[in-house]
Design an enzyme around this catalytic site. Structure first.
Site, PDB file in Angstrom:
ATOM      1  N   SER A 142      15.087  80.330  -6.245  1.00  0.00           N
ATOM      2  CA  SER A 142      14.357  79.507  -5.268  1.00  0.00           C
ATOM      3  C   SER A 142      14.563  78.033  -5.583  1.00  0.00           C
ATOM      4  CB  SER A 142      12.851  79.820  -5.306  1.00  0.00           C
ATOM      5  OG  SER A 142      12.293  79.431  -6.551  1.00  0.00           O
ATOM      6  N   GLY A 143      14.102  77.194  -4.654  1.00  0.00           N
ATOM      7  CA  GLY A 143      14.010  75.759  -4.886  1.00  0.00           C
ATOM      8  C   GLY A 143      15.304  75.091  -5.281  1.00  0.00           C
ATOM      9  N   LYS A 191      10.042  68.259 -21.511  1.00  0.00           N
ATOM     10  CA  LYS A 191      11.162  67.578 -20.873  1.00  0.00           C
ATOM     11  C   LYS A 191      11.673  66.410 -21.712  1.00  0.00           C
ATOM     12  CE  LYS A 191      11.532  70.296 -17.357  1.00  0.00           C
ATOM     13  NZ  LYS A 191      12.706  71.181 -17.225  1.00  0.00           N
ATOM     14  N   TYR A 202       4.375  69.836 -20.079  1.00  0.00           N
ATOM     15  CA  TYR A 202       5.597  69.606 -19.309  1.00  0.00           C
ATOM     16  C   TYR A 202       6.306  68.336 -19.780  1.00  0.00           C
ATOM     17  CZ  TYR A 202       8.696  69.292 -15.254  1.00  0.00           C
ATOM     18  OH  TYR A 202       9.802  69.227 -14.439  1.00  0.00           O
TER      19      TYR A 202
END
Length: 256
Positions: free
Chosen positions: A24-25, A165, A161
């Protein structure tokens, strides 16, 4: 006299590319883009039905259902790719997780889960694919990071997150140096606000849109096709002198 053909540098004819999070995406878009420039694409994610549907529209592709938080599934993905194609030229480490939660409510499981998928799995797949790439003397790894690996995300609170990252960006730099003289390039693609499952209804929520328009130099969220060029630059020989770089495609969000 040879005809000048700069666009040919972006082609991936005869090459094999693995894309994780391809169901997806952005991951699905990345797979379609790499297929459009000639690559045979290995589609990896948990939702097998979606992968198989995508594979039907990408000749030469292979769908592999995996849970990338599991070591054995990561090993199986690489093994099946090599068994089918005998080579790996491009790895797009796209799979990742994250959600909004304050540090007070964030749990150890939240943090550990994000680090396992966003960092450990990326490290492991790079290591597994890197063995084949180093042996061949060529290859490109594109680690999908985020602009939030460069700056804080609050008022959207998600420490797990941002931490993961940020780790991806420096992992990219280190692998670039370890493998640069062995013919393997490693770069990070760091998107800003794009519509995806992770950003949910941000593209239609009025307050979210006001937030983006107030803080970005280009006052809107990005369109999926606005990552195409950056992806191909990093994946192909067009970016042959780029390694260890985090390419921000964020509408100027981090320019302040």
């Amino acid at each position: 006299m040879n005809q000048l053909d700069p666009l040919s540098l972006f082609r991936l004819d005869g090459q094999v590319a693995i894309v994780t999070g391809a169901s997806s995406g952005l991951g699905e878009r990345f797979a379609r883009v790499l297929g459009a420039v000639g690559a045979d694409v290995v589609l990896a994610a948990r939702r097998v039905e979606r992968l198989e549907s995508l594979a039907e529209s990408l000749p030469g592709s292979l769908a592999v259902g995996v849970d990338l938080s599991r070591e054995s599934d990561r090993e199986r993905l690489v093994a099946e790719t090599l068994d089918r194609y005998g080579r790996i030229d491009v790895l797009v480490n796209n799979a990742g997780i994250g959600h909004a939660v304050s540090i007070e409510d964030e749990t150890l499981d939240d943090f550990r889960g994000a680090m396992e998928l966003n960092v450990t799995a990326m490290w492991h797949l790079s290591k597994l694919c890197g063995e084949s790439m180093v042996a061949a003397g060529s290859g490109s790894i594109v680690n999908v990071a985020s602009m939030l690996g460069h700056v804080a995300s609050t008022p959207i609170r998600q420490a797990h997150y941002c931490a993961s990252k940020g780790a991806v960006i420096n992992l990219t730099r280190e692998l670039a140096f370890q493998w640069g003289r062995k013919g393997v390039r490693v770069n990070a693609l760091s998107p800003g606000w794009f519509k995806s499952e992770m950003t949910g209804d941000m593209d239609t929520d009025e307050s979210s849109q006001r937030f983006v328009k107030t803080n970005a130099a280009i006052p809107r969220m990005g369109n999926a096709d606005e990552l195409d060029g950056a992806l191909l630059l990093l994946a192909s020989s067009a970016g042959g002198y780029m390694t260890g770089h985090s390419l921000l495609v964020d509408g100027g969000w981090t320019a302040r």
